[in-house]
Design a protein around this motif. Sequence first.
Motif, mmCIF file in Angstrom:
data_model
loop_
_atom_site.group_PDB
_atom_site.id
_atom_site.type_symbol
_atom_site.label_atom_id
_atom_site.label_comp_id
_atom_site.label_asym_id
_atom_site.label_seq_id
_atom_site.Cartn_x
_atom_site.Cartn_y
_atom_site.Cartn_z
ATOM 1 N N THR A 59 13.796 0.143 86.002
ATOM 2 C CA THR A 59 13.081 -0.613 86.962
ATOM 3 C C THR A 59 11.618 -1.080 86.115
ATOM 4 N N PHE A 60 10.949 -2.099 86.907
ATOM 5 C CA PHE A 60 9.637 -2.359 86.527
ATOM 6 C C PHE A 60 8.715 -1.199 86.112
ATOM 7 N N THR A 79 10.000 1.078 83.299
ATOM 8 C CA THR A 79 9.906 0.236 81.925
ATOM 9 C C THR A 79 8.149 0.098 81.520
ATOM 10 N N CYS A 80 7.163 0.013 82.443
ATOM 11 C CA CYS A 80 5.940 -0.209 82.214
ATOM 12 C C CYS A 80 5.638 1.524 81.665
ATOM 13 N N CYS A 126 12.902 -4.447 76.691
ATOM 14 C CA CYS A 126 13.228 -5.687 77.527
ATOM 15 C C CYS A 126 14.740 -5.600 77.906
ATOM 16 N N MET A 158 15.912 -3.471 81.086
ATOM 17 C CA MET A 158 15.434 -3.691 82.347
ATOM 18 C C MET A 158 16.336 -4.369 83.255
ATOM 19 N N ASP A 180 15.704 -6.477 85.754
ATOM 20 C CA ASP A 180 15.222 -8.036 85.831
ATOM 21 C C ASP A 180 14.244 -8.194 84.483
ATOM 22 N N GLN A 201 10.866 -10.096 84.369
ATOM 23 C CA GLN A 201 9.539 -9.390 84.386
ATOM 24 C C GLN A 201 8.703 -8.697 83.373
ATOM 25 N N LYS A 213 5.193 -9.328 82.577
ATOM 26 C CA LYS A 213 4.148 -8.453 83.178
ATOM 27 C C LYS A 213 4.021 -7.173 82.868
ATOM 28 N N VAL A 214 5.285 -6.512 82.342
ATOM 29 C CA VAL A 214 5.367 -5.274 81.805
ATOM 30 C C VAL A 214 4.417 -5.048 80.589
#
Length: 417
Positions: free
Chosen positions: A28-29, A32-33, A233, A236, A238, A241, A244-245
């Motif tokens: 997920t976003f 990943t962050c 990358c 992910m 998606d 995004q 943004k990460v």
Amino acid sequence: MDTNNVEKMETQNQHSQSHEQSPTKGTTFLRTCFNGVNTLSGVGILSVPYALSKGGWLSLLLLLLVALVCFYTGLLLRRCMNSDPLIRTYPDIGQVAFGRKGRAIISTFMYLELFLVAVEFLIMEGDNLHKLFPKECFNVFGMKIGGKQAFVLGTALVVLPTTWLRNLGVLAYVSASGVIASVILVLAVFWGGAFDGIGFDERGEILNWSGLPTTISLFTFCYCGHAVFPTLCNSMKDKSQFSKVLLVCFVLSTITYGMMAILGYLMFGEHIQSQVTLNLPTKNISSNIAIYTTLMNPITKYALVISPIATSVEETFPFRESKMMSCLIRTCLVISTVFVALLIPFFGYVMAFIGAFLSITVSILFPCLCYWKIAIGFKKFTMEMSVILMILFIGTFVAVVGTYNALTNIINEVHTK
């Protein structure tokens, strides 16, 4: 047959299994962050106060500039990946841009950087353990060994069994605590200054021109996560995004690094050592929390850092499936890192060398060159190309000066030992 087509076919063969995975799977976003911040939150946080002391207060602007440039080059890597769906790793980008030589050069720099980071882990463990237990010594084959060298050897013996594991899932899970450890470290240092009597009374210098090469090298080391960005990358759900990460990761990391740099410099000023934990008085609970937190990360991450190098070496041998040979190769790698750590036990200078020679090259120069070759082309001239040219020129100059400065400091320290 066209060379580029051959290279793409080779890349496709190497990664065909990766493309068989379901497109609905992935991280997920938020996760990943978390993984991205963990990638950027390494041992560099210990040296940002030292970096600030070398350059003075105005060098904080360089921290922001380095973060901005590395964020931009991270975006360039993402654009390179958009040019070819077969690209999965950083060496793949090098191959698409410059063929097999590009892959080989990028891989070499990546593995050398990982090797020296493993060396830094051992030096850091030796320095901090020696601070906690300055009078300890050990018997090794009938010889008494004391000081930092003893703790370097002891740490190597502790981490050696972890390097024999090919499945590093458990260690990867444990190492995810790196983000939390960085937060605890900053809070512990702040507590020591605010409530344990250290105070924030040092003024420091406004600007020190002679120390700027070391400052920039150390700051760049803090943002050397580009080798992992393509993997993050592709993991992910998606991928759109990912930009943004990168933004979230660089903003949070820069805030953390900036806070630690300011706190450490205000507390110890020009007396700051290459690792802020070495300045902390061990009689305080907050200091011990900071030091022990610092000691945990290398132990859990050492095997993860060594594993890609070991795997690459193992793949060159026909008996790559032999567990005994795998253990032997990994043991030799550990021994070699111990040898380097004992030979040049200068944490700050080694980190400055990594930052100047390797991190600037991998995180700034290579992304610009690969993007220029893949997406722009050498015959076109655009505004973006002028920006990239400026980054390449300044980055090369800083890399040369920083590398020379770091090597000079290392050689001088070796001669004075």
